[in-house]
Design a protein around this motif. Structure first.
Motif, PDB file in Angstrom:
ATOM      1  N   ARG A  70      79.655   7.970  80.699  1.00  8.28           N
ATOM      2  CA  ARG A  70      79.263   8.191  82.092  1.00  8.28           C
ATOM      3  C   ARG A  70      80.455   8.015  83.036  1.00  8.28           C
ATOM      4  N   TRP A  89      82.027   6.587  86.573  1.00 13.53           N
ATOM      5  CA  TRP A  89      81.876   5.320  87.290  1.00 13.53           C
ATOM      6  C   TRP A  89      80.894   5.442  88.461  1.00 13.53           C
ATOM      7  N   ALA A  90      80.862   6.614  89.115  1.00 13.56           N
ATOM      8  CA  ALA A  90      80.040   6.773  90.321  1.00 13.56           C
ATOM      9  C   ALA A  90      78.604   7.199  90.036  1.00 13.56           C
ATOM     10  N   GLU A  91      78.235   7.418  88.774  1.00  8.77           N
ATOM     11  CA  GLU A  91      76.881   7.880  88.461  1.00  8.77           C
ATOM     12  C   GLU A  91      75.828   6.844  88.834  1.00  8.77           C
ATOM     13  N   ALA A  92      74.614   7.344  89.114  1.00  8.99           N
ATOM     14  CA  ALA A  92      73.526   6.456  89.531  1.00  8.99           C
ATOM     15  C   ALA A  92      73.199   5.419  88.464  1.00  8.99           C
ATOM     16  N   ASP A  93      73.252   5.820  87.182  1.00  9.32           N
ATOM     17  CA  ASP A  93      72.948   4.893  86.093  1.00  9.32           C
ATOM     18  C   ASP A  93      73.890   3.696  86.077  1.00  9.32           C
ATOM     19  N   THR A 137      74.939   2.075  88.720  1.00 10.43           N
ATOM     20  CA  THR A 137      74.790   1.249  89.925  1.00 10.43           C
ATOM     21  C   THR A 137      74.666  -0.242  89.603  1.00 10.43           C
ATOM     22  N   ARG A 140      78.113  -1.496  88.384  1.00  9.43           N
ATOM     23  CA  ARG A 140      79.064  -1.661  89.486  1.00  9.43           C
ATOM     24  C   ARG A 140      78.741  -2.918  90.279  1.00  9.43           C
TER      25      ARG A 140
END
Length: 252
Positions: free
Chosen positions: A78, A80-84, A86, A89
């Motif tokens: 994935r 880094w900015a994908e919703a999964d 979140t 992060r």
């Protein structure tokens, strides 16, 4: 089937397992394992999973085994900015921020900085490193040793760590190249044993002695998270602790 037999054999030898040892670890007969390595038997995805766990392979290598056996990769990579990502992060940000006023950062498998806390930004800004930069390139640069008071000692232990990480991943050229260069730093060896080897940063009148702990995700199912690690730095002496806390108070 593509190169599965040779890939499996290569990883088994890299882990220094005999066929019998791996068969026992994976709960399979040594005869069947021999057939897998010669191509006389075709593995199932479940068998590949068991072998990957027994060999403690990184997720990228397990994907490789699946691909070489003709199956689809199981583990995604994935962004880094994908919703999964979140909650991931958020967890990393929480860990880094709570570690202030001590430096902390998140690194990928090639030692590129994914994220820093404020203390790490202040420390590494003095040597020209920001998020997205590579600590491997920093360590191999000509100017970095001038910032490290105990550079030969740090270079020696960094080379050992790089070789260990490379071996765990089946050999990574960038890590091996850096380890070879760091091993050639003169003046290594001879220091008295200590509980932990600090890195002593010097810049002008500043002198910070820091050691690090490393944290990783315990149950990664994603290639990025399998490679990601968090480094938390701690003061190795009272003077360093005072400087770090004072710097944070001055900015508060």
């Amino acid at each position: 089937m593509n190169d599965f037999p040779q890939t499996l054999k290569t990883w088994r030898k890299a882990r220094r397992f005999s066929q019998l040892q791996l068969a026992m670890m994976a709960d399979v007969s040594s005869r069947h394992l021999s057939f897998l390595e010669t191509g006389r038997a075709r593995p199932s995805p479940q068998m590949i999973q068991r072998l990957g766990e027994a060999l403690e392979l990184p997720l990228s290598a397990r994907n490789q085994l699946l691909s070489h056996a003709g199956f689809a990769a199981r583990y995604p990579a994935r962004q880094w900015a994908e919703a999964d990502m979140t909650p991931i992060r958020a967890a990393i940000a929480y860990t880094l921020e709570r570690h202030d006023p001590y430096p902390a950062l998140a690194l990928d498998r090639l030692w590129c900085v994914v994220q820093m806390n404020d203390a790490a930004r202040r420390l590494f800004a003095q040597i020209g490193v920001a998020e997205g930069d590579s600590l491997l390139q920093l360590m191999m640069s000509d100017h970095f040793p001038a910032y490290i008071e105990n550079w030969p000692e740090v270079a020696h232990h960094a080379a050992l760590r790089l070789r260990t990480e490379s071996a765990a991943q089946g050999g990574v050229a960038a890590l091996e190249t850096a380890a070879q260069q760091l091993s050639a730093v003169p003046g290594q060896g001879g220091a008295a044993p200590r509980p932990v080897v600090p890195t002593i940063y010097v810049s002008g009148d500043m002198r910070l002695s820091l050691f690090a702990t490393i944290a990783q995700f315990g149950t990664p199912e994603d290639l990025m998270l399998d490679d990601l690690r968090i480094e938390l730095y701690f003061p190795a002496d009272g003077r360093t602790e005072h400087i770090l806390r004072s710097s944070a108070d001055d900015l508060a």
